[in-house]
Design an enzyme around this catalytic site. Structure first.
Site, short mmCIF file in Angstrom:
data_model
loop_
_atom_site.label_atom_id
_atom_site.label_comp_id
_atom_site.label_asym_id
_atom_site.label_seq_id
_atom_site.Cartn_x
_atom_site.Cartn_y
_atom_site.Cartn_z
N PHE A 211 -37.60 47.97 -194.11
CA PHE A 211 -36.86 47.44 -195.37
C PHE A 211 -37.49 46.06 -195.55
O PHE A 211 -37.73 45.69 -196.60
CB PHE A 211 -35.60 47.61 -195.27
CG PHE A 211 -34.99 48.82 -195.64
CD1 PHE A 211 -35.43 50.17 -195.17
CD2 PHE A 211 -33.92 49.25 -196.74
CE1 PHE A 211 -35.15 51.50 -195.56
CE2 PHE A 211 -33.44 50.38 -197.06
CZ PHE A 211 -33.99 51.53 -196.43
N CYS B 156 -43.85 42.34 -185.07
CA CYS B 156 -43.09 43.33 -185.20
C CYS B 156 -43.25 44.38 -186.29
O CYS B 156 -43.22 45.45 -186.36
CB CYS B 156 -41.53 43.19 -184.92
SG CYS B 156 -41.07 42.37 -183.59
N ALA C 126 -39.77 38.14 -169.92
CA ALA C 126 -39.49 37.10 -170.05
C ALA C 126 -40.21 36.64 -171.21
O ALA C 126 -40.94 35.25 -171.38
CB ALA C 126 -39.79 35.84 -168.98
P1 NAD Z 1 -43.20 39.47 -175.28
O1 NAD Z 1 -44.81 40.24 -175.33
O2 NAD Z 1 -43.10 38.06 -175.64
O3 NAD Z 1 -42.67 39.67 -174.04
C1 NAD Z 1 -42.60 40.70 -173.06
C2 NAD Z 1 -42.87 40.42 -171.77
O4 NAD Z 1 -42.68 41.39 -170.95
C3 NAD Z 1 -44.12 39.55 -171.07
O5 NAD Z 1 -43.78 38.34 -170.66
C4 NAD Z 1 -44.76 40.55 -170.24
O6 NAD Z 1 -45.42 39.92 -169.08
C5 NAD Z 1 -43.36 41.37 -169.56
N1 NAD Z 1 -43.65 42.74 -169.00
C6 NAD Z 1 -44.47 43.90 -169.47
N2 NAD Z 1 -44.50 44.76 -168.63
C7 NAD Z 1 -43.36 44.28 -167.66
C8 NAD Z 1 -43.00 45.05 -166.62
N3 NAD Z 1 -43.45 46.28 -166.06
N4 NAD Z 1 -42.23 44.52 -165.41
C9 NAD Z 1 -41.83 42.94 -166.02
N5 NAD Z 1 -41.91 42.20 -167.04
C10 NAD Z 1 -43.07 43.17 -167.90
O7 NAD Z 1 -42.67 40.43 -176.19
P2 NAD Z 1 -41.39 40.17 -177.31
O8 NAD Z 1 -41.94 39.54 -178.33
O9 NAD Z 1 -40.37 39.36 -176.23
O10 NAD Z 1 -41.09 41.61 -177.51
C11 NAD Z 1 -40.28 42.25 -176.69
C12 NAD Z 1 -39.64 43.42 -177.29
O11 NAD Z 1 -38.94 43.03 -178.23
C13 NAD Z 1 -40.56 44.46 -178.23
O12 NAD Z 1 -40.35 45.72 -178.24
C14 NAD Z 1 -40.55 43.92 -179.52
O13 NAD Z 1 -40.98 44.72 -180.73
C15 NAD Z 1 -38.78 43.42 -179.68
N6 NAD Z 1 -38.62 42.36 -180.67
C16 NAD Z 1 -39.39 41.53 -180.59
C17 NAD Z 1 -38.86 40.46 -181.68
C18 NAD Z 1 -39.94 39.25 -181.79
O14 NAD Z 1 -39.50 38.54 -182.72
N7 NAD Z 1 -40.88 38.78 -180.82
C19 NAD Z 1 -37.66 40.68 -182.40
C20 NAD Z 1 -36.92 41.72 -182.07
C21 NAD Z 1 -37.39 42.56 -181.35
#
Ligand code: NAD
Length: 464
Positions: A230, A280, A17
């Site tokens: 990129f 990222c 989340a």
């Molecule tokens: P985040 O840290 O905000 O959220 C990840 C969540 O996953 C955390 O709340 C954590 O508690 C939860 N989590 C971890 N392990 C868990 C488990 N075993 N069971 C349940 N929940 C669990 O991360 P984010 O920024 O949302 O990024 C998530 C993914 O998306 C990453 O791979 C990131 O590279 C990718 N991403 C992020 C963005 C961005 O702008 N933030 C954009 C595109 C892609």
């Protein structure tokens, strides 16, 4: 009262989340009322916030979407196992940070959260399930997922899809509602293609068909890393030129404009600044570099490593320019930091240039007064335990009182509209302004009396 599971056509569960999971699911729930969408997380605190009026992240338009769908077809829960057992489609949006220990530390991705999630899905899935990788992971990670999910589990079939997220923080809701493209990678098998159609059907609720792109799994996984590489490369390219501009009295804004008018190059992502940040760019570049090294492609790895190196160089250069301009010492001088978030319209500070710049200034024994509309809680955590004097506050007018300099590190819109005459009057003289985002009107500031330093621009200094 909560709607029963049976009232919905399909049940979606999203594990994680965070910045991606929360907004993506809010948008899906908003556009697909016939789907029941539940976002789960191991963090009780985060789930409690998603269920409150104070969401754990700030994104324009997010609260409105959540408030409208929550309790109808959008739910936030910590009952991970139960939710998985009822799901038709499971999105995985857990974090995939850079590994900080052991082999590949500081370079490759830490896949422990992905693996824990896969094992939990395997243990709890009650029937055939589509598992959607939305987290950014190394190319061919779907193969790892497939092996974990199917090991010792013959009764349930898992189909793995890659559906990387391309949204940018600060514009997450807009990016999700009007995406440049939605990418879905699948296996080229009857069950893979069926699952792919199941997922594209969700997006077709609001995304035009020509923007939904389907590829094989590996192309989809790799495209996400390459897109970020990129984008970061464009920033490092223009930042490298900003260094040359400062030496030659060329103006990087003028150069960027002239170069960007070439339709083969394009104008976007050509603004020089203090460097890229966020959760990222660095992480995904390091991941790409590690993959290239793994496959023995050392010149390719070195090429992408330079993008990271230039980013670090740019932050060091900014601090160096500040110190040099302020008579080679900032010891005991108050410096107002305008903006700590890695970009405007978000409170996120992960890998923000402000962290690196503030730490360097504290090492030089400056006194920092940090102001930001949304990122102060995160800034406090980022600088916790770091020796030095730091004040925090949301009011820029307070931050500048008695300051020798302002360093603008995030281009929040409201910094343009401040009364810089009043600010100048309340500062020590000579007053310095280092605009790390070329966000302000430098002519006007110079006329007020500031010594002004834009990135990639000649210094504007008063010598009387
Ligand atoms: P985040 O840290 O905000 O959220 C990840 C969540 O996953 C955390 O709340 C954590 O508690 C939860 N989590 C971890 N392990 C868990 C488990 N075993 N069971 C349940 N929940 C669990 O991360 P984010 O920024 O949302 O990024 C998530 C993914 O998306 C990453 O791979 C990131 O590279 C990718 N991403 C992020 C963005 C961005 O702008 N933030 C954009 C595109 C892609």
């Amino acid at each position: 009262m909560e709607a029963a599971v049976g009232d919905f056509a399909k049940k979606i569960v999203c594990i994680g989340a965070g910045y991606v999971g929360g907004p993506t699911m809010a948008v899906i729930a908003h556009h697909c009322p016939e789907y029941r969408v539940t976002v789960v997380d191991i963090s009780r605190e985060k789930i409690a916030l998603w269920n409150s009026e104070q969401l754990p992240i700030y994104e324009p338009g997010l609260y409105e979407r959540v408030a409208k769908a929550r309790g109808h077809n959008l739910f936030f829960s910590t009952e991970i196992d139960k939710e998985i057992s009822e799901a038709d489609i499971v999105f995985v949006t857990v974090n995939t940070p850079t590994k900080t220990y052991g082999e590949g530390a500081g370079r490759t991705v830490d896949l422990q959260f992905i693996e824990q999630t896969a094992r939990r899905i395997k243990a709890n899935a009650g029937s055939d399930t589509i598992v959607v990788e939305k987290s950014t992971i190394p190319v061919r990670a779907a193969e790892t997922l497939r092996r974990i999910l199917h090991s010792g589990n013959d009764g349930v079939h898992f189909e793995i899809l890659s559906n990387p997220e391309f949204m940018a923080e600060g514009t997450a809701v807009r990016d999700m509602e009007q995406p440049d493209r939605i990418l879905v990678g699948s296996m080229d098998t009857p069950s893979g293609l069926k699952a792919r159609d199941e997922l594209t059907k969700i997006y077709e609720h609001w995304v035009p068909a020509e923007r939904i792109l389907t590829t094989n799994l590996w192309s989809s996984e790799l495209s996400k890393l390459v897109a970020n590489a990129f984008l970061a490369q464009r920033i490092s390219s223009i930042n490298s030129i900003s260094a040359l501009c400062e030496m030659t009295e060329a103006d990087v804004t003028q150069v960027g404009h002239a170069v960007g008018m070439d339709s083969r190059i394009g104008a976007k992502f050509l603004n020089a600044g203090v460097g890229f940040g966020g959760s990222c760019f660095r992480k995904d570049l390091l991941n790409l570099i590690y993959l290239c090294e793994h496959y023995g492609l050392h010149p390719v790895a070195e090429f992408w490593q330079k993008v990271v190196d230039i980013n670090d160089f740019q932050m060091q250069r900014f601090v160096h320019r500040m110190i040099t301009a302020m008579f080679n010492s900032v010891v005991g001088k108050k410096i107002a930091i305008f903006g700590f978030a890695f970009k405007p319209d978000t409170g996120d500070t992960r890998d923000a240039p402000a962290i690196h710049i503030c730490r360097s200034l504290l090492e030089e024994r400056a006194w920092l007064s940090i102001t930001d509309p949304y990122a102060l809680d995160n800034a406090r955590k980022d600088l916790e335990g770091f020796p030095g004097e730091i004040d925090y506050g949301t009011d820029p007018y307070e931050a500048v009182k008695g300051a020798h300099a302002i360093a603008l590190l995030t281009e929040w819109e409201n910094y343009r509209g401040l009364d810089y005459k009043k600010i100048y009057e309340s500062m020590e003289k000579p007053a310095f302004l280092f605009d790390g985002r070329n966000h302000l009107d430098h002519d006007a500031l110079f006329d007020i009396g500031f010594n002004v330093y834009g990135v990639g621009k000649p210094a504007r200094e008063h010598f009387d």
